[in-house]
Structure formats: structure tokens, C-alpha cells
Write an enzyme that holds these catalytic residues in place. Structure first.
Site, PDB file in Angstrom:
ATOM      1  N   CYS B  10     -19.789  22.880   0.545  1.00 35.85           N
ATOM      2  CA  CYS B  10     -19.812  24.324   0.238  1.00 35.85           C
ATOM      3  C   CYS B  10     -18.754  25.018   0.839  1.00 35.85           C
ATOM      4  O   CYS B  10     -18.046  24.282   1.695  1.00 35.85           O
ATOM      5  CB  CYS B  10     -21.284  24.988   0.373  1.00 35.85           C
ATOM      6  SG  CYS B  10     -21.765  24.639   2.224  1.00 35.85           S
ATOM      7  N   CYS B  13     -18.645  24.470   4.864  1.00 33.50           N
ATOM      8  CA  CYS B  13     -18.413  23.209   5.262  1.00 33.50           C
ATOM      9  C   CYS B  13     -17.108  23.000   5.329  1.00 33.50           C
ATOM     10  O   CYS B  13     -16.434  22.416   6.139  1.00 33.50           O
ATOM     11  CB  CYS B  13     -19.101  22.296   4.343  1.00 33.50           C
ATOM     12  SG  CYS B  13     -20.814  22.464   3.967  1.00 33.50           S
TER      13      CYS B  13
END
Lengths: 360, 77
Positions: B10, B13
Site C-alpha cells: 500500500c 509501505c
């Protein structure tokens, strides 16, 4: 930076400790001044929006267009300012709860009591839908019962603490309390039913085979300074992500406010027609917005006389059931369990909608 | 030194990966940065909230993007 003469160090009060204390008092002073300035601006918004619409842009008072524009100019700064405060406050609160702690609390809890606790923790535990899978696995491997895990997974998006703060500020504590109460109710009972149905066999096999005993040792420590940074990061992150939804939501709200006659609203979102609740849920499920964006729409709908139950049902189905989350959960759950999940939550929302339309 | 960044991919991250790599190159540390995106592997580390950072087998950060100063501290120790 060094101490003034009247500060004496004891064995525990080393310079870094004093530095921390000074930092904390600086936060307190800045915080208090900030909130005062915030308040001064906030109480001026109504006059400002009216002046912008009618004096600066010369839009006629009482016209449809004027009503829409004034709603937009008033609600945009208002919702943004409230959002800022709510997100920061919620960020601080959330820094006290971590998914790891929540999982440890819920592990091995009995049904029902566990469902209630899970739903409550779902409100305050920080959780982003992209980590739904690690969280699900973490819960299941820590011995949290499946139904209790679902109570958490339902409550976390459903009772959104930012929506709660905005509802309280815009529409009063009664609506905020109804939203929280019914959301918790659905999370507890949907989780409890899923637990009773014994659907453990519909969890993907690989999840059950995981052995996390050899996990990494945690060395995370958190101070008050970290909490404030956490709150501030939440403001940057959340407002950066949701502002577009908020503006869209307010624009839709403004059109409803200015153009849709109350009679039309009452005919399809009122409490007379039986089909208004399922229609609202059916429309809400595929819609993907976030809590902050849907609140201005809710405000405008209620202002035009839409029934509370119908509006609640609409809002909950938009926030709680989202397509992207289902896609993510599909990695750990078999389709049948996802179907049960949507069915039970959707059913709960329908019941809440009908109940409130009946009572109020 | 061995740094693992855990996250399915995501936005947060990716930001962690970028920040950590930047700090590592700035401090000419010999740390090896590795990204772990496989959910099954993430789960075996006992990490519940992603993104998470593991330095030499110890969990340093979980569920948020760490600040540059934090990363520098990890690299020193």
C-alpha cells in the site's frame, strides 16, 4: 539549550529529562494558543460564507443557486477545521491502542463478552484496510475466535471515530450516540452470528498452517512526544487522503440543500415508503467514500427531511461495506464466508434502518 | 545489518521503503534493505499491522511510517 540557574538536577532529572519537560510545556502553550485561534476563526465562518456569497459574488439571497453556494462556502472550511481537530485528537487516543495489544486482550475470550469487547476495541484501534489480512491472521493465530475477530473487523470501519466526531459537531450528540450505538449493535450481533454458524472451515487453509511463534521480538517504545507526532502524522496523512472526498461530499450536499424540494425527498427517503431503506442500502454498498466525505451529504439529507433510519442505513452501507476491502479479505476467506459477512452486516443495517424509521 | 520492510504494497509501505533506503544511502551504512510483500511471510514474523520494520530480527516499528531520526537511531545501534 541549557537549564536556567534555578533548575537543579537530581539523579533522575538529567538534562534530557529537563529537555523533554520544556518540550512538553512548549507543546501545551502552542496547543492552547492554536485552539484559541481555531475557535476565533470557527465562530466567524457563518458571517464569512454569507458575505462571500451575497456581497462578493453578488448572488441573490433566497435563490436555489445562492443557497447551494452558501452551503458550500460555509461547510467546506467548517468541515475541514473540524476534521483537523478531530483527526488530531483521535490520533492521540489511538496511539494508546495497538492491534498487537488488542489481539492479546481478545485472545481466548468467550463469545458474546468477547464480541462486545472486540466491537469497542474496533473503534479505537488504529487499522487501515490494507493491513486487514495481517490483522486477520494475527487474530486467528493468537486464538481469537472467528466471530470475535469479525466483530472487530465490522466495528473498525463501521463505527468510524472521525465520522463520530463530525456527527457530534455538526448534528449534535443524539445523532452521534445513535450512530455509535447501532454500529456497535450490528458489529456485536453479526460477529456473534458468524461465530455461531461455525464457519472456520471457510478460512483459507494456508492461514491455519502459519506458525508465528518464531516472530520478531518487539522493541517499540512510545513517549508523549511520539504521541503528538503520531497525531500530527495522522492529520497530514488522513486530510491529505480524504480532502477530495470531503469537497465532493459537500458539493453533493450543497446541490441537495439548494435544489431538491422537501416533498421529493420525503417521497423517496421518507419513512412512509417501505422500499426506501433497502434502496438506500443497495445504493450505498457499491459506493465507496470515506466517513468524512459522507457526513456533509448526511447533513444535507437530514436537513431536507429525509428519515433518520434511511439516512443511517445509507451512511453505514457506504462506510462499512466496501468492495476494495472484500477483494483484500478474499485472500484469507473463501467466497462463502465473504458472502455471509456481507449478508449479515447488510441485514443488520436494514434492521437498524427500519427500526429508526418506525420509532422516530 | 539486515533491515526488512514488511508490507503488502500500500501507499504507506512504499513510503517506508523509500525513506529507509534514503537514510541508509545518506549514512553510508552497510545495511541491506529487503522488502517483504508476501502475506504468508509477513504473518510468520508475527506482525499484525503493516507497514513494519524489522532490524536484525527485532521489530522496531509497526503500523506507521517511521521518522528519519528514528531510522538513523536504528542504524547506529
Amino acid at each position: 539549550m541549557q537549564s536556567s540557574k534555578n533548575v537543579k538536577y537530581t539523579s533522575e532529572e538529567n538534562p534530557s529529562f529537563v529537555k523533554k519537560k520544556i518540550l512538553m510545556s512548549m507543546y501545551a502553550i502552542f496547543g492552547a494558543t492554536g485552539i484559541y485561534l481555531w475557535w476565533l476563526l470557527y465562530i466567524k465562518l457563518h458571517g464569512l460564507s454569507s458575505w462571500l456569497t451575497h456581497e462578493l459574488f453578488q448572488i441573490e439571497k433566497g435563490s436555489h443557486f445562492g443557497a447551494s453556494i452558501e452551503f458550500f462556502f460555509y461547510d467546506t472550511p467548517k468541515v475541514m477545521m473540524l476534521l483537523f481537530l478531530v483527526v488530531f485528537g483521535v490520533g492521540i487516543i489511538r496511539s494508546f491502542f495497538t492491534p498487537e495489544k488488542t489481539s492479546a486482550i481478545l485472545s481466548g475470550k468467550s463469545e458474546f463478552a468477547g464480541n462486545i469487547l472486540a466491537a469497542l476495541l474496533g473503534i479505537v484501534t488504529p487499522f487501515c484496510s490494507c493491513s486487514a489480512v495481517p490483522l486477520f491472521i494475527g487474530f486467528v493465530t493468537a486464538g481469537v475466535p472467528l466471530g470475535v475477530t469479525f466483530s472487530f473487523l465490522i466495528a473498525a470501519p463501521m463505527v468510524n471515530e472521525i465520522a463520530l466526531g463530525l456527527l457530534y459537531a455538526l448534528l449534535g450528540w443524539e445523532i452521534a450516540a445513535i450512530y455509535m450505538g447501532t454500529g456497535l449493535f450490528i458489529a456485536v450481533f453479526a460477529g456473534w452470528i458468524i461465530g455461531k454458524l461455525g464457519l472456520e472451515k471457510y478460512i483459507e487453509q494456508w492461514v491455519k498452517n502459519i506458525n508465528a511463534d518464531a516472530g520478531a521480538k518487539s522493541e517499540i517504545k512510545i513517549t508523549w512526544h511520539d504521541r503528538i507526532v503520531y497525531g500530527w502524522d495522522a492529520v497530514k496523512e488522513i486530510i491529505g487522503r480524504v480532502w477530495i472526498y470531503v469537497i465532493l461530499g459537500i458539493a453533493i450536499g450543497a446541490v441537495i440543500h439548494g435544489y431538491i424540494p422537501e416533498k421529493v425527498m420525503a417521497s423517496f427517503m421518507g419513512n412512509k415508503s417501505w422500499w426506501s431503506v433497502p434502496l438506500a442500502v443497495g445504493m450505498g454498498i457499491p459506493m465507496y467514500s470515506n466517513a468524512a466525505g459522507i457526513i456533509p451529504v448526511v447533513e444535507a439529507l437530514l436537513g431536507k427531511g429525509a428519515a433518520l433510519g434511511t439516512v443511517l442505513a445509507f451512511m453505514m452501507s457506504v462506510i462499512a461495506l466496501s468492495f476494495p476491502e472484500m477483494v483484500i479479505l478474499r485472500k484469507v476467506l473463501k467466497p462463502r464466508l465473504i458472502g455471509v459477512f456481507i449478508g449479515v452486516v447488510g441485514g443488520g443495517i436494514l434492521i437498524v434502518g427500519y427500526l429508526f424509521n418506525l420509532v422516530i | 545489518m539486515d533491515i526488512k520492510i514488511l508490507g503488502p504494497g500500500c501507499a504507506k509501505c512504499k513510503k517506508v521503503e523509500k525513506t529507509v533506503k534514503k537514510v541508509v544511502s545518506e549514512t553510508d551504512s552497510n545495511a541491506i534493505v529487503e522488502k517483504v510483500t508476501d502475506l504468508m511471510e509477513i504473518a510468520t514474523y508475527g506482525v499484525i499491522s503493516t507497514p513494519a520494520v524489522i532490524v536484525d530480527g527485532k521489530l522496531k516499528c509497526s503500523g506507521k511510517v517511521p521518522g528519519k531520526n528514528d531510522i538513523r537511531k536504528w542504524l547506529k545501534s
